[in-house]
Motif scaffolding. Structure first.
Motif, short mmCIF file in Angstrom:
data_model
loop_
_atom_site.label_atom_id
_atom_site.label_comp_id
_atom_site.label_asym_id
_atom_site.label_seq_id
_atom_site.Cartn_x
_atom_site.Cartn_y
_atom_site.Cartn_z
N ILE A 37 0.87 -1.07 -0.20
CA ILE A 37 0.07 0.03 0.16
C ILE A 37 0.86 1.33 0.10
O ILE A 37 2.09 1.10 0.77
N MET A 38 0.53 2.33 -0.85
CA MET A 38 1.16 3.41 -0.72
C MET A 38 0.14 4.62 -0.57
O MET A 38 -0.85 4.48 -1.16
N PHE A 39 0.61 5.57 0.37
CA PHE A 39 -0.20 6.85 0.62
C PHE A 39 0.22 7.94 -0.04
O PHE A 39 1.65 8.15 0.01
N ILE A 40 -0.30 8.76 -0.99
CA ILE A 40 0.00 9.91 -1.43
C ILE A 40 -0.51 11.14 -1.10
O ILE A 40 -1.81 11.04 -1.08
N GLY A 41 0.16 11.97 -0.48
CA GLY A 41 -0.25 13.49 0.04
C GLY A 41 -0.26 14.32 -1.23
O GLY A 41 0.20 14.25 -2.21
N GLU A 42 -1.40 15.35 -0.78
CA GLU A 42 -1.50 16.28 -1.66
C GLU A 42 -0.14 17.02 -2.12
O GLU A 42 0.21 17.44 -3.32
N GLY A 43 0.58 17.45 -1.18
CA GLY A 43 1.81 18.25 -1.14
C GLY A 43 2.42 18.39 0.32
O GLY A 43 1.37 18.53 1.09
N PRO A 44 3.67 18.63 0.30
CA PRO A 44 4.15 18.62 1.84
C PRO A 44 3.82 20.31 2.44
O PRO A 44 3.61 21.13 1.69
N GLY A 45 3.33 19.91 3.57
CA GLY A 45 2.98 21.15 4.29
C GLY A 45 4.23 21.60 5.08
O GLY A 45 5.31 21.28 4.73
N PHE A 46 3.95 22.63 6.04
CA PHE A 46 4.99 23.22 6.75
C PHE A 46 6.09 22.21 7.45
O PHE A 46 7.02 22.32 7.32
N HIS A 47 5.34 21.43 8.18
CA HIS A 47 6.20 20.47 9.23
C HIS A 47 6.92 19.44 8.10
O HIS A 47 8.03 19.08 8.46
N GLU A 48 6.33 18.90 7.17
CA GLU A 48 6.74 17.99 6.15
C GLU A 48 8.04 18.63 5.37
O GLU A 48 9.04 18.13 5.52
N ASP A 49 7.84 19.83 5.05
CA ASP A 49 8.90 20.80 4.51
C ASP A 49 10.25 20.76 5.52
O ASP A 49 11.32 20.65 4.96
N LYS A 50 9.89 21.28 6.50
CA LYS A 50 11.06 21.42 7.46
C LYS A 50 11.71 20.09 7.62
O LYS A 50 13.00 20.20 8.09
N PHE A 55 4.00 13.37 5.86
CA PHE A 55 2.81 12.99 7.12
C PHE A 55 3.29 13.34 8.50
O PHE A 55 3.10 12.40 9.30
N VAL A 56 4.09 14.33 8.82
CA VAL A 56 4.36 14.48 10.08
C VAL A 56 3.88 15.52 10.71
O VAL A 56 3.74 16.16 11.82
N GLY A 57 2.86 16.31 9.89
CA GLY A 57 1.98 17.35 10.38
C GLY A 57 0.73 17.02 10.84
O GLY A 57 0.51 15.75 11.25
N ALA A 58 -0.35 17.84 10.77
CA ALA A 58 -1.61 17.47 11.44
C ALA A 58 -2.37 16.53 10.92
O ALA A 58 -2.92 15.52 11.07
N ALA A 59 -2.25 16.43 9.43
CA ALA A 59 -2.71 15.44 8.45
C ALA A 59 -2.13 14.28 8.84
O ALA A 59 -2.97 13.10 8.80
N GLY A 60 -0.95 14.04 9.05
CA GLY A 60 -0.12 12.87 9.33
C GLY A 60 -0.60 12.35 10.69
O GLY A 60 -0.97 10.92 10.71
N GLN A 61 -0.88 13.01 11.73
CA GLN A 61 -1.21 12.61 13.07
C GLN A 61 -2.80 12.15 12.71
O GLN A 61 -3.31 10.97 13.34
N PHE A 62 -3.65 12.64 11.91
CA PHE A 62 -5.16 12.01 11.55
C PHE A 62 -4.83 10.96 10.91
O PHE A 62 -5.76 10.03 11.12
N LEU A 63 -4.07 10.68 10.10
CA LEU A 63 -3.86 9.62 9.32
C LEU A 63 -3.65 8.28 10.18
O LEU A 63 -3.84 7.19 10.14
N GLU A 64 -2.54 8.78 11.09
CA GLU A 64 -2.10 7.67 12.11
C GLU A 64 -3.41 7.19 13.05
O GLU A 64 -3.50 5.98 13.17
#
Length: 71
Positions: A37-50, A55-64
């Motif tokens: 399985i592969m999860f594809i995000g829309e684009g990196p957010g602030f936390h992902e970019d840093k 998936f390390v930001g809020a969307a990643g927490q929700f995914l978890e």
């Protein structure tokens, strides 16, 4: 060098989209190349970019939370 490593290098040097103008790190993804399985995000957010990780930001927490609910 694996194909995924080569792809990550290509992504880090890519300037074809607007993300290349403001990113601090590229976020090519992570995980095994033979994943079922592969999860594809829309684009990196602030936390992902840093962090350069997906998936390390809020969307990643929700995914978890969603994945934990599925067991």
């Amino acid at each position: 060098m694996s194909q995924l490593s080569e792809l990550a290098l290509e992504i880090s040097a890519c300037t074809k989209c607007i993300l290349s103008k403001s990113r601090t790190k590229s976020v090519p993804g992570e995980g095994p190349g033979d994943a079922a399985i592969m999860f594809i995000g829309e684009g990196p957010g602030f936390h992902e970019d840093k962090q350069g990780r997906p998936f390390v930001g809020a969307a990643g927490q929700f995914l978890e939370e969603l994945l934990a609910a599925l067991g």
